[in-house]
Scaffold this motif. Structure first.
Motif, mmCIF file in Angstrom:
data_model
loop_
_atom_site.group_PDB
_atom_site.id
_atom_site.type_symbol
_atom_site.label_atom_id
_atom_site.label_comp_id
_atom_site.label_asym_id
_atom_site.label_seq_id
_atom_site.Cartn_x
_atom_site.Cartn_y
_atom_site.Cartn_z
ATOM 1 N N LEU A 155 0.833 -1.207 0.000
ATOM 2 C CA LEU A 155 0.000 0.000 0.000
ATOM 3 C C LEU A 155 0.867 1.256 0.000
ATOM 4 O O LEU A 155 0.589 2.228 -0.708
ATOM 5 C CB LEU A 155 -0.940 -0.014 1.213
ATOM 6 N N ALA A 156 1.954 1.224 0.806
ATOM 7 C CA ALA A 156 2.853 2.376 0.863
ATOM 8 C C ALA A 156 3.470 2.641 -0.511
ATOM 9 O O ALA A 156 3.694 3.788 -0.885
ATOM 10 C CB ALA A 156 3.949 2.154 1.902
ATOM 11 N N LEU A 157 3.727 1.563 -1.270
ATOM 12 C CA LEU A 157 4.364 1.730 -2.575
ATOM 13 C C LEU A 157 3.423 2.358 -3.600
ATOM 14 O O LEU A 157 3.835 3.175 -4.415
ATOM 15 C CB LEU A 157 4.868 0.376 -3.099
ATOM 16 N N ILE A 158 2.140 1.988 -3.554
ATOM 17 C CA ILE A 158 1.229 2.467 -4.605
ATOM 18 C C ILE A 158 0.449 3.715 -4.208
ATOM 19 O O ILE A 158 -0.044 4.458 -5.060
ATOM 20 C CB ILE A 158 0.259 1.342 -5.049
ATOM 21 N N GLY A 188 -3.480 -4.465 9.665
ATOM 22 C CA GLY A 188 -4.752 -3.972 9.136
ATOM 23 C C GLY A 188 -5.013 -2.536 9.554
ATOM 24 O O GLY A 188 -5.467 -1.714 8.763
ATOM 25 N N ARG A 189 -4.694 -2.234 10.798
ATOM 26 C CA ARG A 189 -4.909 -0.866 11.294
ATOM 27 C C ARG A 189 -3.930 0.114 10.665
ATOM 28 O O ARG A 189 -4.305 1.224 10.294
ATOM 29 C CB ARG A 189 -4.762 -0.838 12.813
ATOM 30 N N VAL A 190 -2.664 -0.300 10.549
ATOM 31 C CA VAL A 190 -1.664 0.585 9.943
ATOM 32 C C VAL A 190 -2.071 0.905 8.502
ATOM 33 O O VAL A 190 -2.042 2.063 8.079
ATOM 34 C CB VAL A 190 -0.259 -0.043 9.999
ATOM 35 N N PHE A 243 3.551 7.409 6.419
ATOM 36 C CA PHE A 243 3.721 5.961 6.514
ATOM 37 C C PHE A 243 4.372 5.580 7.841
ATOM 38 O O PHE A 243 3.928 4.662 8.526
ATOM 39 C CB PHE A 243 4.569 5.427 5.350
ATOM 40 N N ILE A 244 5.456 6.298 8.208
ATOM 41 C CA ILE A 244 6.159 5.962 9.445
ATOM 42 C C ILE A 244 5.246 6.193 10.648
ATOM 43 O O ILE A 244 5.143 5.352 11.542
ATOM 44 C CB ILE A 244 7.459 6.784 9.563
ATOM 45 N N PHE A 245 4.530 7.328 10.624
ATOM 46 C CA PHE A 245 3.697 7.659 11.775
ATOM 47 C C PHE A 245 2.419 6.829 11.846
ATOM 48 O O PHE A 245 1.818 6.714 12.912
ATOM 49 C CB PHE A 245 3.403 9.157 11.830
ATOM 50 N N SER A 246 1.995 6.239 10.720
ATOM 51 C CA SER A 246 0.810 5.377 10.798
ATOM 52 C C SER A 246 1.130 4.184 11.703
ATOM 53 O O SER A 246 0.304 3.788 12.532
ATOM 54 C CB SER A 246 0.363 4.919 9.412
#
Lengths: 172, 213
Positions: free
Chosen positions: A87-90, A116-118, A160-163
């Motif tokens: 997900l982070a990539l797209i 799932g939460r992240v 992304f990091i903070f999620s």
């Protein structure tokens, strides 16, 4: 009962009260707004079909798993769940692609699991950066975007990091 | 961009799938993913329309305008030198307010108008028209960071997959998006300040050379 269960009902009540106070024709406006969303949704459907097929096949071939396995150690190092990596990539590239990937992730892991939460927080807290940049500068004569991409991607990577961090800190 | 993402993913899938002996699941997913896409669409469209309808009421009741008023003083920090009474400044506030309320459809046309106005402002200041102005960059960062009141899509899909409390991600989403936005804005503003310094120095050098001549 979690307090987050009150957010939606209270918000709906507030909107209706505001509508009555300002003498808005609330039923017809609702229909208009819903109709516009329907048209937007139908507009997204072809792209969703294209990208669900691409991501579905990518996953079924085992290629998605292989890529995730390669970057997983680096992700785990910063406390990021490997399952949410695709997900982070797209996410910055395609909105429909992100939606398709997110749906695929939720079929693999529970929406209430860490990964799932992240993935969910990432969906809610970031945008389709490249699309937005293209559309907004497309309205001008600008060809040199200078540090736009650097600033926007900083924002995405931070999200992304903070999620992962916020899910760890606020939800466990 | 998407042409490459789409094409390469499909080609890589076929090559990788055949090599690893995953041809059967590959075929199944080629035939099934489109059906899953329509199912996903059917699942999401209800929520999209429901919120689209509610937010239209909110917009007509003046919520966007009200929120834009709250942003007015805050944005002076982000757009130094932009006249708060200018058309561009008003449109920026409206665009961000619409985004916060999740009114994506309304936000984009306002945003494009704002970009157009910022271009006019840049022309007035005699800047190079083909390069992004510092205000444009900050404005785009505001738009690519998602500061939405309700993470509706994520919540709907979590509910679909059996989440016990689909909205419990709410606080984490808000905190994450605010921090991400701050990081993006910091980079934009720091580079803006650096860019200004360089152009000021260039001007000074030009002045000196002119004096010598």
């Amino acid at each position: 009962m979690n307090y987050t269960s009150y957010i939606i009902p209270v918000l709906i009540a507030l909107i209706i009260v505001a509508g009555f106070v300002k003498k808005v024709d609330i039923f017809n406006e609702f229909i208009d707004g819903a109709g516009e969303s329907l048209r937007v949704g139908v507009g997204i459907l072809p792209a969703l079909i294209a990208l669900m097929t691409a991501i579905g096949m990518f996953k079924a071939s085992g290629a998605l798993g292989a890529i995730t396995d390669i970057i997983a150690p680096a992700a785990t190092l910063i406390g990021f769940p490997p399952e949410a990596l695709p997900l982070a990539l797209i996410r910055p590239i395609s909105g429909s692609g992100a939606l398709a990937t997110y749906e695929t992730i939720l079929t693999e892991v529970s929406p209430d699991s860490f990964a799932g939460r992240v993935a969910s927080v990432m969906m809610g807290a970031s945008e389709t950066t490249f699309y937005t940049v293209a559309v907004y500068y497309g309205a001008t004569k600008v060809t040199k975007t200078r540090h736009t991409i650097a600033a926007c991607l900083t924002s995405d990577i931070t999200a992304f990091i903070f999620s992962a961090l916020t899910v760890n800190l606020l939800m466990n | 961009m998407m042409k490459w993402v789409f094409g390469l993913m499909l080609l890589l899938s076929v090559i990788f799938g055949i090599i690893t002996g995953n041809a059967a699941p590959l075929t199944e997913s080629a035939l099934n993913s489109c059906v899953e896409a329509v199912e996903l669409f059917l699942y999401l469209i209800g929520g999209m329309c429901m919120w689209g309808g509610l937010m239209r009421i909110a917009e007509k009741a003046g919520l966007t305008r009200g929120l834009a008023k709250i942003f007015r003083p805050l944005f002076k920090l982000l757009f130094p030198g932009l006249d708060p009474s200018s058309k561009a400044y008003g449109l920026i506030c409206m665009n961000v307010a619409a985004n916060v309320l999740g009114l994506g459809n309304a936000a984009t046309p306002i945003g494009l108008n704002a970009m157009h106005e910022l271009e006019i402002e840049a022309k007035k200041a005699n800047l190079d028209g083909t390069a992004a102005s510092r205000h444009m960059i900050v404005f785009i960062v505001l738009n690519t960071a998602s500061i939405t009141l309700i993470p509706q899509t994520a919540a709907s899909l979590r509910l679909k997959h059996g989440s016990l409390s689909p909205f419990d991600i709410f606080p984490a989403v808000i905190v994450t998006s605010v921090i991400a936005l701050t990081a993006g804005l910091l980079i934009a503003l720091v580079f803006n300040a650096a860019g200004k310094k360089i152009s000021a120095e260039k001007e000074r050098q030009c002045d000196i050379s002119e004096v010598k001549i």
